[in-house]
Design an enzyme around this catalytic site. Structure first.
Site, mmCIF file in Angstrom:
data_model
loop_
_atom_site.group_PDB
_atom_site.id
_atom_site.type_symbol
_atom_site.label_atom_id
_atom_site.label_comp_id
_atom_site.label_asym_id
_atom_site.label_seq_id
_atom_site.Cartn_x
_atom_site.Cartn_y
_atom_site.Cartn_z
ATOM 1 N N CYS A 117 0.808 -1.228 0.000
ATOM 2 C CA CYS A 117 0.000 0.000 0.000
ATOM 3 C C CYS A 117 0.839 1.275 0.000
ATOM 4 O O CYS A 117 0.324 2.364 -0.222
ATOM 5 C CB CYS A 117 -0.935 -0.013 1.199
ATOM 6 S SG CYS A 117 -1.832 -1.559 1.308
ATOM 7 N N HIS A 262 -3.748 6.599 2.138
ATOM 8 C CA HIS A 262 -4.094 5.284 1.591
ATOM 9 C C HIS A 262 -5.480 4.899 2.129
ATOM 10 O O HIS A 262 -5.750 4.987 3.324
ATOM 11 C CB HIS A 262 -3.034 4.267 2.027
ATOM 12 C CG HIS A 262 -3.467 2.856 1.876
ATOM 13 N ND1 HIS A 262 -4.015 2.369 0.705
ATOM 14 C CD2 HIS A 262 -3.472 1.816 2.751
ATOM 15 C CE1 HIS A 262 -4.315 1.090 0.872
ATOM 16 N NE2 HIS A 262 -4.007 0.738 2.106
ATOM 17 N N ASN A 292 -10.182 -1.198 -0.083
ATOM 18 C CA ASN A 292 -8.740 -0.991 -0.043
ATOM 19 C C ASN A 292 -8.119 -1.612 -1.304
ATOM 20 O O ASN A 292 -8.074 -2.830 -1.437
ATOM 21 C CB ASN A 292 -8.197 -1.665 1.229
ATOM 22 C CG ASN A 292 -6.689 -1.576 1.364
ATOM 23 O OD1 ASN A 292 -5.984 -1.275 0.408
ATOM 24 N ND2 ASN A 292 -6.195 -1.862 2.551
HETATM 25 O O1 UT7 Z 1 -3.809 -1.732 3.507
HETATM 26 C C1 UT7 Z 1 -3.216 -2.275 4.614
HETATM 27 C C2 UT7 Z 1 -3.617 -1.611 5.797
HETATM 28 N N1 UT7 Z 1 -4.681 -2.357 6.459
HETATM 29 C C3 UT7 Z 1 -5.396 -1.750 7.371
HETATM 30 O O2 UT7 Z 1 -5.182 -0.592 7.593
HETATM 31 C C4 UT7 Z 1 -6.405 -2.540 8.186
HETATM 32 C C5 UT7 Z 1 -6.419 -2.010 9.587
HETATM 33 N N2 UT7 Z 1 -7.403 -2.679 10.445
HETATM 34 C C6 UT7 Z 1 -8.736 -2.451 10.322
HETATM 35 O O3 UT7 Z 1 -9.141 -1.725 9.454
HETATM 36 C C7 UT7 Z 1 -9.650 -3.095 11.317
HETATM 37 O O4 UT7 Z 1 -8.889 -3.703 12.350
HETATM 38 C C8 UT7 Z 1 -10.611 -4.158 10.710
HETATM 39 C C9 UT7 Z 1 -11.650 -3.479 9.846
HETATM 40 C C10 UT7 Z 1 -9.811 -5.157 9.883
HETATM 41 C C11 UT7 Z 1 -11.347 -4.912 11.819
HETATM 42 O O5 UT7 Z 1 -12.036 -3.992 12.650
HETATM 43 P P1 UT7 Z 1 -11.959 -4.120 14.231
HETATM 44 O O6 UT7 Z 1 -12.801 -3.051 14.800
HETATM 45 O O7 UT7 Z 1 -10.496 -4.153 14.612
HETATM 46 O O8 UT7 Z 1 -12.677 -5.507 14.483
HETATM 47 P P2 UT7 Z 1 -12.111 -6.809 15.246
HETATM 48 O O9 UT7 Z 1 -11.110 -7.505 14.390
HETATM 49 O O10 UT7 Z 1 -11.740 -6.444 16.635
HETATM 50 O O11 UT7 Z 1 -13.413 -7.685 15.314
HETATM 51 C C12 UT7 Z 1 -14.509 -7.318 16.169
HETATM 52 C C13 UT7 Z 1 -15.564 -8.394 16.064
HETATM 53 C C14 UT7 Z 1 -14.998 -9.800 16.282
HETATM 54 O O12 UT7 Z 1 -15.982 -10.557 16.957
HETATM 55 P P3 UT7 Z 1 -15.865 -10.796 18.563
HETATM 56 O O13 UT7 Z 1 -14.550 -11.464 18.762
HETATM 57 O O14 UT7 Z 1 -15.944 -9.442 19.177
HETATM 58 O O15 UT7 Z 1 -17.039 -11.674 18.829
HETATM 59 C C15 UT7 Z 1 -14.867 -10.337 14.889
HETATM 60 O O16 UT7 Z 1 -14.963 -11.739 14.830
HETATM 61 O O17 UT7 Z 1 -16.136 -8.401 14.765
HETATM 62 C C16 UT7 Z 1 -16.033 -9.707 14.198
HETATM 63 N N3 UT7 Z 1 -15.837 -9.561 12.760
HETATM 64 C C17 UT7 Z 1 -16.857 -9.430 11.889
HETATM 65 N N4 UT7 Z 1 -18.186 -9.423 12.064
HETATM 66 C C18 UT7 Z 1 -18.939 -9.265 10.969
HETATM 67 C C19 UT7 Z 1 -14.669 -9.489 12.082
HETATM 68 N N5 UT7 Z 1 -14.914 -9.326 10.768
HETATM 69 C C20 UT7 Z 1 -16.252 -9.292 10.632
HETATM 70 C C21 UT7 Z 1 -17.121 -9.149 9.534
HETATM 71 N N6 UT7 Z 1 -18.435 -9.129 9.753
HETATM 72 N N7 UT7 Z 1 -16.627 -9.001 8.272
#
Ligand code: UT7
Length: 339
Positions: A117, A262, A292
């Site tokens: 990225c 980005h 992304n």
């Molecule tokens: O280009 C490279 C750069 N990449 C980035 O910048 C990505 C940076 N990270 C992010 O954007 C975020 O961390 C994500 C969007 C990937 C994830 O968001 P988050 O707020 O960190 O969510 P999380 O991983 O903490 O997940 C929260 C909950 C989890 O459930 P529990 O454990 O709380 O029960 C996940 O299992 O959301 C669940 N979850 C989903 N639920 C519905 C994770 N993905 C999904 C989904 N739909 N697609």
């Protein structure tokens, strides 16, 4: 000895391309356990474009490049250098040469830049070095990625984020300098936070007579990401990086006309702009349409901002890329419409 003359660098023109196939959050929620509400609120993404089997990354890169060439009134034969920023090449030896062939840019040297990225930002900076020193005159930089081919479409934590696309820019020497300052970083100790690794022990070839065995790698795993760690990295390092550039150029945050990050997550865009105290209306965002797109995200947004007339003469644009590597970096541009 002839005195060494430094040249300014001008962004002559830009272009972009995305595939036709559009996958909405609702469509995704039919195949994996997710919802439009979760994806929209956590990322800002509403839909993403996906390449089909009939098109390749080179086709996308070609369309984006053609737009930049037409707008810049440059012939492909006049290009001196093509920098192809991609982490999803057609060929592990590099795809820039395929783009060179497709464009008919017979005179141009061409090579890939693999920096996910951050690739397009690094491409701009590399191009600037060649222009400043007077080495090349017409440089095409393309950022393109097709991560849809590298994500596990059953993994809801990653597949909802990514889309495919390509963006391009042509740089030329000029009396005025558009590229004011830059800042680049790498932290290889955190590379495991976001990667596409090869399959370990795919198979090995034993060269008994020669007394060595070589690993035969023919497969890669799906993209893996520790979302939380990458998120924390982005919101802490990107403001720091932009501030360093501002310091170098002796500018204040309130002099920034546009913040172009980005397009990884709308929440990252919001947090970084809040930390820098840059109002929302100055933040360029198209993440809801494309997700992304890795190396393509910055040049697509840049091209759209030029095409819609958002970027005007003397505007200051702070651009930052960040992602796998981990790599991150910024570049400050003051765009001069007329040389
Ligand atoms: O280009 C490279 C750069 N990449 C980035 O910048 C990505 C940076 N990270 C992010 O954007 C975020 O961390 C994500 C969007 C990937 C994830 O968001 P988050 O707020 O960190 O969510 P999380 O991983 O903490 O997940 C929260 C909950 C989890 O459930 P529990 O454990 O709380 O029960 C996940 O299992 O959301 C669940 N979850 C989903 N639920 C519905 C994770 N993905 C999904 C989904 N739909 N697609």
């Amino acid at each position: 000895m002839t005195p060494f003359k430094m040249h300014g660098t001008h962004i002559l023109s830009t272009g972009s391309a995305v595939p036709d196939i559009c996958i909405s959050n609702d469509l995704l929620s039919n195949i994996i356990d997710t919802s439009d509400t979760w994806i929209s609120t956590r990322t800002g993404i509403k839909e993403r474009r996906i390449l089909d089997n009939n098109q390749s990354i080179i086709d996308l890169a070609r369309i984006a490049s053609d737009e930049a060439l037409i707008k810049g009134l440059i012939k492909a034969e006049d290009l001196d250098l093509i920098l192809f920023a991609t982490s999803t090449p057609n060929d592990l030896f590099g795809s820039a040469s395929q783009l060179q062939k497709s464009l008919g840019a017979t005179k141009a040297a061409a090579f890939d830049i693999t920096a996910a990225c951050s690739g397009f930002v690094i491409g701009l900076i590399v191009a600037q070095q060649f222009i400043q020193t007077g080495t090349y005159k017409n440089i095409l930089i393309v950022g393109a990625d097709t991560l849809s081919q590298w994500v596990d479409w059953s993994d809801r934590t990653t597949c909802i984020l990514f889309g495919d696309g390509a963006g391009a820019a042509i740089l030329q020497p000029s009396r005025q300098n558009d590229l004011m300052s830059f800042e680049l970083n790498t932290d290889g100790s955190e590379s495991h936070q976001l990667s596409i690794q090869h399959q370990e022990n795919s198979s090995s070839i034993d060269y008994k007579n020669l007394n060595f065995s070589a690993q035969k790698i023919s497969k890669y795993k799906y993209l893996t990401m520790n979302g939380k760690e990458v998120y924390k990295f982005a919101v802490s390092k990107v403001p720091e990086s932009i501030n360093k550039c501002l310091q170098t150029s002796q500018l204040k945050t309130n002099q920034i006309t546009w913040l172009l990050l980005h397009q990884a997550n709308q929440r990252i865009l919001d947090t970084v702009s809040q930390k820098l105290q840059i109002p929302t209306e100055k933040v360029l965002s198209n993440i809801q349409c494309y997700g992304n797109t890795s190396a393509a995200s910055i040049p697509i947004a840049l091209n759209e901002a030029f095409n819609t007339g958002h970027i005007c003469h003397k505007d200051i644009i702070a651009i930052a890329g960040f992602g796998a590597g981990l790599t991150w970096g910024s570049i400050l541009i003051q765009w001069n419409a007329i040389e």
